[in-house]
Design a protein around this motif. Sequence first.
Motif, short mmCIF file in Angstrom:
data_model
loop_
_atom_site.label_atom_id
_atom_site.label_comp_id
_atom_site.label_asym_id
_atom_site.label_seq_id
_atom_site.Cartn_x
_atom_site.Cartn_y
_atom_site.Cartn_z
N VAL A 120 65.91 55.95 48.48
CA VAL A 120 65.24 55.24 49.81
C VAL A 120 66.47 55.34 50.90
O VAL A 120 66.27 55.89 52.11
CB VAL A 120 64.80 53.74 49.46
CG1 VAL A 120 64.56 53.19 51.02
CG2 VAL A 120 63.39 53.85 48.98
N PHE A 121 67.92 54.98 50.53
CA PHE A 121 68.85 54.98 51.30
C PHE A 121 69.18 56.48 51.84
O PHE A 121 69.16 56.72 53.02
CB PHE A 121 70.40 54.78 50.71
CG PHE A 121 70.61 53.28 50.86
CD1 PHE A 121 70.48 52.86 52.06
CD2 PHE A 121 70.71 52.49 49.74
CE1 PHE A 121 70.88 51.35 52.32
CE2 PHE A 121 71.30 50.97 50.13
CZ PHE A 121 71.21 50.70 51.19
N VAL A 122 68.87 57.60 51.17
CA VAL A 122 69.01 58.74 51.43
C VAL A 122 68.00 59.26 52.37
O VAL A 122 68.23 59.94 53.44
CB VAL A 122 69.06 59.87 50.17
CG1 VAL A 122 69.05 61.31 50.68
CG2 VAL A 122 70.07 59.55 49.32
N MET A 123 66.78 58.87 51.98
CA MET A 123 65.54 59.09 53.04
C MET A 123 65.67 58.66 54.42
O MET A 123 65.50 59.06 55.48
CB MET A 123 64.28 58.59 52.30
CG MET A 123 63.97 59.56 51.25
SD MET A 123 62.52 58.92 50.14
CE MET A 123 61.15 59.13 51.33
N LEU A 124 66.29 57.27 54.41
CA LEU A 124 66.46 56.70 55.67
C LEU A 124 67.68 57.35 56.43
O LEU A 124 67.67 57.54 57.79
CB LEU A 124 66.77 55.22 55.55
CG LEU A 124 65.52 54.23 54.86
CD1 LEU A 124 66.05 52.86 54.76
CD2 LEU A 124 64.67 54.22 56.03
#
Length: 97
Positions: free
Chosen positions: A18-22
């Motif tokens: 999720v951090f990467v996608m954000l």
Amino acid sequence: MIELDFDNGLLAASVHLVFVMLCLSMLLGLLRLVRGPTLPDRVIALDLIGTTVVGVIAVHTIAEGEPVYLMAAVVVALIMFLGTVAFAFYVQKGGLS
């Protein structure tokens, strides 16, 4: 303090994903902010970046297990909402042609 079980790896992997996608979303919003071409495009991109920051704070809250960070997310969300409403009022009054 909330204890989360990062031993199984699924939650840790999900948080990292999720951090990467954000971060990707924030990068694309920054690209739209720079390229434009119109002022409404730039305002929407800035709103996207602010919303993404709220998401990053929320995911960081889950990762750290400290719910106190959610207050910062609420403040950022309220400021972004007020900015969007102010811009919509400006456009409605004919300030943008």
